[in-house]
Scaffold this active site. Structure first.
Site, PDB file in Angstrom:
ATOM      1  N   ASP A  55       0.662  -1.197  -0.043  1.00 33.46           N
ATOM      2  CA  ASP A  55       0.033   0.047  -0.028  1.00 33.46           C
ATOM      3  C   ASP A  55       0.793   1.114  -0.081  1.00 33.46           C
ATOM      4  OD1 ASP A  55      -3.250  -1.019   1.424  1.00 33.46           O
ATOM      5  OD2 ASP A  55      -1.345  -2.258   1.549  1.00 33.46           O
ATOM      6  N   GLU A  78      -5.177   7.080  -0.198  1.00 33.17           N
ATOM      7  CA  GLU A  78      -5.677   6.727   1.080  1.00 33.17           C
ATOM      8  C   GLU A  78      -4.282   6.600   1.976  1.00 33.17           C
ATOM      9  OE1 GLU A  78      -7.048   2.314   0.779  1.00 33.17           O
ATOM     10  OE2 GLU A  78      -6.976   2.281   3.041  1.00 33.17           O
ATOM     11  N   ASP A 133      -6.257   5.007  -4.648  1.00 33.20           N
ATOM     12  CA  ASP A 133      -6.443   3.869  -3.590  1.00 33.20           C
ATOM     13  C   ASP A 133      -5.315   2.820  -4.057  1.00 33.20           C
ATOM     14  OD1 ASP A 133      -6.619   1.684  -2.021  1.00 33.20           O
ATOM     15  OD2 ASP A 133      -8.996   1.733  -2.211  1.00 33.20           O
ATOM     16  N   LEU A 135      -3.823   0.281  -2.955  1.00 32.85           N
ATOM     17  CA  LEU A 135      -4.120  -1.158  -3.091  1.00 32.85           C
ATOM     18  C   LEU A 135      -5.611  -1.188  -2.238  1.00 32.85           C
ATOM     19  CD1 LEU A 135      -2.043  -3.621  -3.491  1.00 32.85           C
ATOM     20  CD2 LEU A 135      -2.369  -4.049  -0.916  1.00 32.85           C
ATOM     21  N   ASP A 136      -6.557  -1.806  -3.202  1.00 31.54           N
ATOM     22  CA  ASP A 136      -7.843  -1.945  -2.747  1.00 31.54           C
ATOM     23  C   ASP A 136      -8.068  -3.436  -2.500  1.00 31.54           C
ATOM     24  OD1 ASP A 136     -10.480  -1.057  -2.092  1.00 31.54           O
ATOM     25  OD2 ASP A 136     -11.213  -1.900  -4.161  1.00 31.54           O
ATOM     26  N   THR A 138      -7.243  -4.741   0.739  1.00 35.29           N
ATOM     27  CA  THR A 138      -5.871  -5.088   1.461  1.00 35.29           C
ATOM     28  C   THR A 138      -6.140  -6.157   2.445  1.00 35.29           C
ATOM     29  OG1 THR A 138      -5.016  -2.739   1.411  1.00 35.29           O
ATOM     30  CG2 THR A 138      -3.959  -4.094   3.079  1.00 35.29           C
ATOM     31  N   THR A 206     -19.313  -6.826   0.698  1.00 36.59           N
ATOM     32  CA  THR A 206     -18.021  -7.014   1.449  1.00 36.59           C
ATOM     33  C   THR A 206     -18.031  -8.433   1.947  1.00 36.59           C
ATOM     34  OG1 THR A 206     -16.591  -6.265   3.342  1.00 36.59           O
ATOM     35  CG2 THR A 206     -19.140  -6.323   3.812  1.00 36.59           C
ATOM     36  N   GLY A 231     -12.780  -5.734  -1.627  1.00 32.79           N
ATOM     37  CA  GLY A 231     -12.329  -4.679  -2.702  1.00 32.79           C
ATOM     38  C   GLY A 231     -13.173  -4.156  -3.453  1.00 32.79           C
ATOM     39  N   LYS A 235     -15.354  -5.696  -6.870  1.00 31.72           N
ATOM     40  CA  LYS A 235     -16.680  -5.907  -6.868  1.00 31.72           C
ATOM     41  C   LYS A 235     -17.364  -5.051  -7.978  1.00 31.72           C
ATOM     42  CE  LYS A 235     -17.157  -5.447  -2.109  1.00 31.72           C
ATOM     43  NZ  LYS A 235     -16.103  -5.736  -1.518  1.00 31.72           N
ATOM     44  N   ASP A 258     -11.925   4.787  -2.894  1.00 32.00           N
ATOM     45  CA  ASP A 258     -12.645   3.500  -3.126  1.00 32.00           C
ATOM     46  C   ASP A 258     -13.353   3.315  -4.398  1.00 32.00           C
ATOM     47  OD1 ASP A 258     -11.365   1.844  -1.128  1.00 32.00           O
ATOM     48  OD2 ASP A 258     -12.800   3.040   0.251  1.00 32.00           O
TER      49      ASP A 258
HETATM   50  N1  LIG Z   1     -15.375  -0.472   8.435  1.00 29.51           N
HETATM   51  C1  LIG Z   1     -14.426  -0.010   7.657  1.00 29.51           C
HETATM   52  N2  LIG Z   1     -13.149   0.647   8.066  1.00 29.51           N
HETATM   53  C2  LIG Z   1     -12.228   0.928   7.314  1.00 29.51           C
HETATM   54  N3  LIG Z   1     -12.251   0.725   5.943  1.00 29.51           N
HETATM   55  C3  LIG Z   1     -13.439   0.203   5.649  1.00 29.51           C
HETATM   56  C4  LIG Z   1     -14.599  -0.403   6.157  1.00 29.51           C
HETATM   57  N4  LIG Z   1     -15.508  -1.021   5.398  1.00 29.51           N
HETATM   58  C5  LIG Z   1     -14.840  -0.814   4.102  1.00 29.51           C
HETATM   59  N5  LIG Z   1     -13.573  -0.143   4.304  1.00 29.51           N
HETATM   60  C6  LIG Z   1     -12.926  -0.228   2.960  1.00 29.51           C
HETATM   61  O1  LIG Z   1     -13.515  -0.142   1.885  1.00 29.51           O
HETATM   62  C7  LIG Z   1     -12.798  -0.970   0.821  1.00 29.51           C
HETATM   63  C8  LIG Z   1     -13.629  -2.006   0.434  1.00 29.51           C
HETATM   64  O2  LIG Z   1     -14.024  -2.989   1.548  1.00 29.51           O
HETATM   65  P1  LIG Z   1     -14.401  -4.327   1.213  1.00 29.51           P
HETATM   66  O3  LIG Z   1     -13.245  -5.237   0.738  1.00 29.51           O
HETATM   67  O4  LIG Z   1     -14.664  -5.029   2.839  1.00 29.51           O
HETATM   68  O5  LIG Z   1     -15.519  -4.537   0.574  1.00 29.51           O
HETATM   69  C9  LIG Z   1     -11.554  -1.510   1.555  1.00 29.51           C
HETATM   70  O6  LIG Z   1     -10.499  -0.557   1.216  1.00 29.51           O
HETATM   71  P2  LIG Z   1      -8.857  -1.055   1.435  1.00 29.51           P
HETATM   72  O7  LIG Z   1      -8.818  -2.380   1.343  1.00 29.51           O
HETATM   73  O8  LIG Z   1      -8.108  -0.049   0.229  1.00 29.51           O
HETATM   74  O9  LIG Z   1      -8.504  -0.285   2.777  1.00 29.51           O
HETATM   75  C10 LIG Z   1     -11.921  -1.287   3.012  1.00 29.51           C
HETATM   76  O10 LIG Z   1     -10.657  -0.999   3.767  1.00 29.51           O
HETATM   77 MG   LIG Z   2      -9.936   0.542  -0.804  1.00 30.33          MG
HETATM   78 MG   LIG Z   3      -6.994   0.274   3.626  1.00 26.70          MG
HETATM   79 MG   LIG Z   4      -6.622   0.712  -0.133  1.00 34.89          MG
END
Ligand SMILES: Nc1ncnc2c1ncn2[C@@H]1O[C@H](COP(=O)(O)O)[C@@H](OP(=O)(O)O)[C@H]1O
Ligand SMILES: [Mg+2]
Ligand SMILES: [Mg+2]
Ligand SMILES: [Mg+2]
Length: 319
Positions: A55, A78, A133, A135-136, A138, A206, A231, A235, A258
């Protein structure tokens, strides 16, 4: 990058083209980190919000490369302002500066020739906001779910997404990753739009950030099947490529980085992304980072308003 400096090509097209090149070479960083086996995970707090060396290094690399060619852009990433490509901890991960001959081998030479409306043609560098972003997905990345990972570079102007670039470093399509771009109202490349099947509503959401409210919102839609994946970029690609009909996230947590690139790509193929009440996100540089109204994205051919109505008719979601 001679062709990218040519004043004959509008800034907007040079920027989209450069962004595809940069996203694509950033993919090598993620692959090197996985090969090394040293992810150097930091918990950013609040439960499930990990950050790895990938990241940090991708953010540093993308910001440096964009600033080199387009110094007046606003870039909001991010991982914040503190990561720099000169950091000795990840110097070894940063790709070498490509030679001019390599840079002239564009992944999408057609971008520079696209016909674009006057409002895109007139875009000035200082009015562009990049939502990055690095790395989405993570959480999935730290668990070996590499197919869920993307780099997202959204290009916004006047508060709306005008282009998006998504790179999958671990695509099953190619060992060098897959890069996709979308320009709403103009076109897209790097993938093929496939309409999802109708009649059997497939909802994606998610995998690692769920809660009871998210589950309740999905229940309101009476899905035939729910696909849980990591991610926002990944999705959104499910919607572009016909895997799911809608992507629902009835919670705070998603941020502008995101959604900006995925929203641009989805719009470019005929889909739609808003908050759960059908309200558009705003991508100005002074806007809040959080998408606190949740997310509703629908595939091309889906009736976005139908989904909004189901939520408005259900119990108040109170995110
Ligand atoms: N409750 C939460 N707190 C922090 N980040 C969240 C979150 N819910 C979703 N996200 C962020 O939204 C993105 C997609 O989430 P998900 O994979 O669960 O669908 C991820 O981005 P990152 O991986 O870039 O941090 C994730 O961190
Ligand atoms: Mg993300
Ligand atoms: Mg993140
Ligand atoms: Mg990210």
């Amino acid at each position: 990058m001679p062709v990218l400096q040519s004043k004959d090509v509008p800034l907007f097209l040079r920027l989209v083209s450069a962004t595809t090149q940069i996203a694509s070479s950033a993919g090598s960083i993620a692959r090197k980190v996985v090969k090394s086996g040293e992810l150097d995970i930091v918990d950013k707090g609040g439960g499930n919000d990990p950050q790895t060396i990938a990241d940090r290094a991708i953010q540093a690399y993308v910001v440096q490369m964009l600033r080199q060619s387009f110094p007046k852009l606003t870039v909001i990433g991010e991982e914040g302002e503190s990561v720099s490509a000169e950091n000795e901890l990840f110097e070894h991960l940063i790709p070498p500066s490509p030679s001019n001959s390599v840079l002239d081998k564009l992944i999408f030479p057609q971008i520079l020739k696209l016909k674009i409306p006057d409002k895109l043609r007139g875009i000035k560098e200082e009015d562009v906001v990049i939502w990055l972003d690095p790395l989405d997905g993570t959480t999935e990345f730290t668990k070996g779910g590499l197919g869920h990972v993307t780099t997202l570079i959204g290009i916004a102007h006047g508060g709306i997404p005008v282009a998006g670039v998504i790179h999958e470093p671990f695509s099953y399509h190619s060992g060098d990753g897959r890069t996709i771009y979308g320009i709403p109202g103009v076109g897209y490349g790097g993938c093929q739009m496939v309409l999802p099947q109708t009649g059997k509503r497939i909802i994606t959401t998610t995998q690692s950030h769920s809660n009871p409210r998210i589950e309740a919102a999905i229940g309101i839609l009476k899905p035939y099947r729910v696909i849980r994946a990591g991610g926002a970029g990944h999705k959104a690609l499910y919607l572009v490529e016909g895997v799911a009909n809608a992507y629902v996230f009835a919670s705070k947590g998603l941020k502008k980085w995101d959604t900006c690139a995925p929203e641009a790509l989805l719009q470019a193929v005929g889909g739609k992304m808003t908050d759960l009440s059908g309200q558009a996100y705003s991508y100005n540089k002074n806007d809040e980072y959080g998408n606190d109204g949740g997310l509703l994205a629908t595939a091309p051919g889906e009736d976005h308003e139908w989904y909004v109505k189901q939520f408005l008719g259900g119990a108040p979601l109170n995110l």
